[in-house]
Design a protein around this motif. Structure first.
Motif, PDB file in Angstrom:
ATOM      1  N   ARG A  91       8.710  10.007   6.278  1.00  0.00           N
ATOM      2  CA  ARG A  91       7.239  10.565   6.120  1.00  0.00           C
ATOM      3  C   ARG A  91       6.443   9.423   5.901  1.00  0.00           C
ATOM      4  NH1 ARG A  91       6.339  12.423  -0.108  1.00  0.00           N
ATOM      5  NH2 ARG A  91       7.665  10.900  -1.174  1.00  0.00           N
ATOM      6  N   ALA A  92       5.049   9.418   6.339  1.00  0.00           N
ATOM      7  CA  ALA A  92       4.219   8.266   6.398  1.00  0.00           C
ATOM      8  C   ALA A  92       3.738   8.009   5.008  1.00  0.00           C
ATOM      9  CB  ALA A  92       3.307   8.437   7.502  1.00  0.00           C
ATOM     10  N   LEU A  93       3.121   6.685   4.733  1.00  0.00           N
ATOM     11  CA  LEU A  93       2.296   6.488   3.423  1.00  0.00           C
ATOM     12  C   LEU A  93       1.025   7.211   3.743  1.00  0.00           C
ATOM     13  CD1 LEU A  93       2.632   2.613   3.634  1.00  0.00           C
ATOM     14  CD2 LEU A  93       3.853   4.129   2.146  1.00  0.00           C
ATOM     15  N   PRO A  94       0.725   7.766   2.315  1.00  0.00           N
ATOM     16  CA  PRO A  94      -0.684   8.187   1.925  1.00  0.00           C
ATOM     17  C   PRO A  94      -1.751   7.032   2.356  1.00  0.00           C
ATOM     18  CG  PRO A  94       0.264   7.970   0.040  1.00  0.00           C
ATOM     19  CD  PRO A  94       1.484   7.835   0.891  1.00  0.00           C
ATOM     20  N   SER A  95      -3.009   7.482   2.840  1.00  0.00           N
ATOM     21  CA  SER A  95      -4.000   6.318   3.102  1.00  0.00           C
ATOM     22  C   SER A  95      -4.147   5.516   2.075  1.00  0.00           C
ATOM     23  CB  SER A  95      -5.193   7.132   3.229  1.00  0.00           C
ATOM     24  OG  SER A  95      -5.936   7.570   2.198  1.00  0.00           O
ATOM     25  N   SER A  96      -3.808   5.789   0.530  1.00  0.00           N
ATOM     26  CA  SER A  96      -4.165   4.605  -0.346  1.00  0.00           C
ATOM     27  C   SER A  96      -3.040   3.595  -0.401  1.00  0.00           C
ATOM     28  CB  SER A  96      -4.303   5.454  -1.614  1.00  0.00           C
ATOM     29  OG  SER A  96      -2.915   5.757  -2.112  1.00  0.00           O
ATOM     30  N   LEU A  97      -1.999   4.078  -0.028  1.00  0.00           N
ATOM     31  CA  LEU A  97      -0.670   2.992   0.116  1.00  0.00           C
ATOM     32  C   LEU A  97      -0.761   2.373   1.223  1.00  0.00           C
ATOM     33  CD1 LEU A  97       2.015   4.881  -1.759  1.00  0.00           C
ATOM     34  CD2 LEU A  97       0.307   3.630  -2.616  1.00  0.00           C
ATOM     35  N   ALA A  98      -1.183   3.155   2.271  1.00  0.00           N
ATOM     36  CA  ALA A  98      -1.304   2.154   3.546  1.00  0.00           C
ATOM     37  C   ALA A  98      -2.540   0.866   3.395  1.00  0.00           C
ATOM     38  CB  ALA A  98      -1.838   3.187   4.771  1.00  0.00           C
ATOM     39  N   VAL A  99      -3.389   1.385   2.648  1.00  0.00           N
ATOM     40  CA  VAL A  99      -4.341   0.481   2.543  1.00  0.00           C
ATOM     41  C   VAL A  99      -3.850  -0.855   1.727  1.00  0.00           C
ATOM     42  CG1 VAL A  99      -6.671  -0.578   1.371  1.00  0.00           C
ATOM     43  CG2 VAL A  99      -6.360   1.728   2.384  1.00  0.00           C
ATOM     44  N   ALA A 100      -2.917  -0.543   0.640  1.00  0.00           N
ATOM     45  CA  ALA A 100      -2.084  -1.399  -0.025  1.00  0.00           C
ATOM     46  C   ALA A 100      -1.222  -2.299   0.769  1.00  0.00           C
ATOM     47  CB  ALA A 100      -1.311  -0.872  -1.095  1.00  0.00           C
ATOM     48  N   ALA A 101      -0.626  -1.422   1.864  1.00  0.00           N
ATOM     49  CA  ALA A 101       0.332  -2.318   2.730  1.00  0.00           C
ATOM     50  C   ALA A 101      -0.380  -3.140   3.625  1.00  0.00           C
ATOM     51  CB  ALA A 101       1.184  -1.125   3.595  1.00  0.00           C
ATOM     52  N   TRP A 102      -1.639  -2.760   4.069  1.00  0.00           N
ATOM     53  CA  TRP A 102      -2.335  -3.606   4.728  1.00  0.00           C
ATOM     54  C   TRP A 102      -2.773  -4.995   4.144  1.00  0.00           C
ATOM     55  CZ3 TRP A 102      -7.565  -5.616   4.204  1.00  0.00           C
ATOM     56  CH2 TRP A 102      -7.991  -6.143   5.373  1.00  0.00           C
ATOM     57  N   LEU A 103      -3.238  -4.687   2.809  1.00  0.00           N
ATOM     58  CA  LEU A 103      -3.459  -5.838   1.916  1.00  0.00           C
ATOM     59  C   LEU A 103      -2.486  -6.630   1.738  1.00  0.00           C
ATOM     60  CD1 LEU A 103      -5.688  -4.213  -1.066  1.00  0.00           C
ATOM     61  CD2 LEU A 103      -6.371  -5.671   0.818  1.00  0.00           C
ATOM     62  N   LEU A 104      -1.086  -6.205   1.604  1.00  0.00           N
ATOM     63  CA  LEU A 104       0.113  -7.148   1.213  1.00  0.00           C
ATOM     64  C   LEU A 104       0.578  -7.684   2.658  1.00  0.00           C
ATOM     65  CD1 LEU A 104       1.946  -4.352  -0.954  1.00  0.00           C
ATOM     66  CD2 LEU A 104       1.160  -6.705  -1.456  1.00  0.00           C
ATOM     67  N   GLU A 105       0.554  -7.017   3.610  1.00  0.00           N
ATOM     68  CA  GLU A 105       0.684  -7.974   4.828  1.00  0.00           C
ATOM     69  C   GLU A 105      -0.157  -8.820   5.193  1.00  0.00           C
ATOM     70  OE1 GLU A 105       0.953  -5.175   8.081  1.00  0.00           O
ATOM     71  OE2 GLU A 105       2.644  -3.979   7.542  1.00  0.00           O
ATOM     72  N   ARG A 106      -1.560  -8.715   4.878  1.00  0.00           N
ATOM     73  CA  ARG A 106      -2.639  -9.648   5.051  1.00  0.00           C
ATOM     74  C   ARG A 106      -2.504 -10.929   4.303  1.00  0.00           C
ATOM     75  NH1 ARG A 106      -8.073  -9.737   2.621  1.00  0.00           N
ATOM     76  NH2 ARG A 106      -9.536 -10.784   3.824  1.00  0.00           N
ATOM     77  N   THR A 107      -1.800 -10.608   3.183  1.00  0.00           N
ATOM     78  CA  THR A 107      -1.718 -12.000   2.138  1.00  0.00           C
ATOM     79  C   THR A 107      -0.195 -12.197   2.313  1.00  0.00           C
ATOM     80  OG1 THR A 107      -1.121 -10.421   0.504  1.00  0.00           O
ATOM     81  CG2 THR A 107      -3.372 -11.203   0.555  1.00  0.00           C
ATOM     82  N   GLY A 108       0.673 -11.860   3.267  1.00  0.00           N
ATOM     83  CA  GLY A 108       1.929 -12.422   3.518  1.00  0.00           C
ATOM     84  C   GLY A 108       2.986 -12.144   2.474  1.00  0.00           C
ATOM     85  N   TRP A 109       2.726 -11.048   1.865  1.00  0.00           N
ATOM     86  CA  TRP A 109       3.665 -10.989   0.656  1.00  0.00           C
ATOM     87  C   TRP A 109       5.233 -10.837   1.135  1.00  0.00           C
ATOM     88  CZ3 TRP A 109       3.079 -10.253  -4.579  1.00  0.00           C
ATOM     89  CH2 TRP A 109       4.082  -9.817  -5.351  1.00  0.00           C
ATOM     90  N   SER A 110       5.785 -11.664   0.317  1.00  0.00           N
ATOM     91  CA  SER A 110       7.312 -11.714   0.509  1.00  0.00           C
ATOM     92  C   SER A 110       7.913 -12.090  -0.752  1.00  0.00           C
ATOM     93  CB  SER A 110       7.846 -12.936   1.633  1.00  0.00           C
ATOM     94  OG  SER A 110       7.370 -13.974   1.266  1.00  0.00           O
ATOM     95  N   ASP A 111       7.390 -11.891  -1.946  1.00  0.00           N
ATOM     96  CA  ASP A 111       7.848 -12.365  -3.098  1.00  0.00           C
ATOM     97  C   ASP A 111       8.797 -11.526  -3.935  1.00  0.00           C
ATOM     98  OD1 ASP A 111       5.687 -14.968  -3.978  1.00  0.00           O
ATOM     99  OD2 ASP A 111       4.822 -13.125  -2.680  1.00  0.00           O
ATOM    100  N   ALA A 112       8.989 -10.109  -3.625  1.00  0.00           N
ATOM    101  CA  ALA A 112       9.713  -9.123  -4.267  1.00  0.00           C
ATOM    102  C   ALA A 112       9.858  -8.042  -3.537  1.00  0.00           C
ATOM    103  CB  ALA A 112       9.146  -8.986  -5.671  1.00  0.00           C
ATOM    104  N   PRO A 113      10.973  -7.390  -3.669  1.00  0.00           N
ATOM    105  CA  PRO A 113      11.018  -5.851  -2.962  1.00  0.00           C
ATOM    106  C   PRO A 113       9.898  -5.015  -3.403  1.00  0.00           C
ATOM    107  CG  PRO A 113      13.237  -6.445  -3.994  1.00  0.00           C
ATOM    108  CD  PRO A 113      12.284  -7.638  -4.532  1.00  0.00           C
ATOM    109  N   ILE A 114       9.523  -3.999  -2.570  1.00  0.00           N
ATOM    110  CA  ILE A 114       8.381  -3.060  -2.862  1.00  0.00           C
ATOM    111  C   ILE A 114       8.726  -1.643  -2.918  1.00  0.00           C
ATOM    112  CG2 ILE A 114       6.222  -2.621  -1.963  1.00  0.00           C
ATOM    113  CD1 ILE A 114       5.902  -5.122  -0.597  1.00  0.00           C
ATOM    114  N   GLU A 115       8.361  -1.096  -3.652  1.00  0.00           N
ATOM    115  CA  GLU A 115       8.221   0.563  -3.748  1.00  0.00           C
ATOM    116  C   GLU A 115       7.021   1.255  -3.944  1.00  0.00           C
ATOM    117  OE1 GLU A 115      11.017   1.854  -6.464  1.00  0.00           O
ATOM    118  OE2 GLU A 115      12.689   0.610  -5.835  1.00  0.00           O
ATOM    119  N   GLY A 116       6.632   2.379  -3.262  1.00  0.00           N
ATOM    120  CA  GLY A 116       5.492   3.136  -3.544  1.00  0.00           C
ATOM    121  C   GLY A 116       5.580   4.175  -4.284  1.00  0.00           C
ATOM    122  N   LEU A 117       4.385   4.510  -4.943  1.00  0.00           N
ATOM    123  CA  LEU A 117       4.410   5.824  -5.857  1.00  0.00           C
ATOM    124  C   LEU A 117       3.122   6.422  -5.536  1.00  0.00           C
ATOM    125  CD1 LEU A 117       5.507   7.677  -7.849  1.00  0.00           C
ATOM    126  CD2 LEU A 117       4.283   6.323  -9.654  1.00  0.00           C
TER     127      LEU A 117
END
Length: 237
Positions: A91-117
């Motif tokens: 299943r795909a991310l809800p829009s709020s978590l898609a925006v979060a994923a976009w922000l994280l990709e934009r800033t190059g997040w690689s500092d820790a594993p990620i989970e969504g709720l």
């Protein structure tokens, strides 16, 4: 234990291609979100959990690597919540978590594993708070990226039309987020938040539960309502 948190708004309009000609109107919000994610990275967490409003009546989890998309908003942009690991989520991310994923990709997040709720609007405060407690217990140093908007009733052209209660409600939320006031977030008026279409109520109460024993300090980085919807960016560290 919760080591740091960032609170960001979740309109797809944060993505410039979605906003198109109106993109510059949220430049300040995007810059504040970038600064907030920098605070999360500086905390050197063992785990990042992204929390945001979703359509579920309760709550749903999203594994690292879950895809999201803004194709429903007319742009061919796909995102992913962190790195793809193992089997592709169904299943795909809800829009709020898609925006979060976009922000994280934009800033190059690689500092820790990620989970969504994803948390549904009807989720009771007690369940939100307990979800936050459970998240904080997941690792020695947990970071939260909390997505959600304040009222959608600040102007006549707002999605929820003008409601005189909206500005005071948003001001109280801004004070709570800026002061890292756990008690104030725990006692947000659920019915009022629903009337004002404040999608952040449940995610903010998850934050309150996670931060109970953390003794963090808050900072409000941004607060405005450019489309009649309250957008806020804050950090707790």
């Amino acid at each position: 234990m919760l080591a740091a948190a960032a609170v960001c708004p979740c309109p797809p309009l944060l993505v410039p291609q979605v906003a198109a000609g109106a993109a510059p109107e949220l430049d300040a919000a995007r810059a504040a979100c970038t600064d907030a994610l920098g605070v999360l990275a500086a905390a050197r967490p063992d785990l990042l959990v992204v929390v945001g409003p979703a359509e579920e009546s309760g709550r749903g989890t999203y594994a690292e690597g879950t895809p999201g998309s803004f194709r429903g908003f007319g742009v061919d942009i796909d995102v992913r919540l962190g790195a793809e690991r193992g089997a592709r989520p169904q299943r795909a991310l809800p829009s709020s978590l898609a925006v979060a994923a976009w922000l994280l990709e934009r800033t190059g997040w690689s500092d820790a594993p990620i989970e969504g709720l994803g948390v549904g609007e009807p989720l009771e405060p007690e369940r939100c708070i307990q979800a936050g407690r459970d998240i904080a217990a997941r690792a020695e140093r947990v970071a939260l990226l909390v997505m959600g908007d304040a009222s959608a009733c600040r102007t006549l052209k707002a999605p929820g039309y003008l409601d005189a209660r909206a500005a005071p409600f948003d001001a109280s939320v801004a004070r709570a987020l800026g002061a890292a006031d756990v008690a104030a977030l725990k006692t947000l008026d659920v019915e009022l938040a629903r009337d004002l279409k404040a999608s952040g109520r449940a995610p903010w109460q998850v934050l309150a539960g996670a931060a109970e024993d953390a003794t963090l300090s808050g900072a409000l980085l941004y607060e405005d309502a450019p489309y009649g919807v309250g957008y806020m960016v804050a950090t707790w560290s």
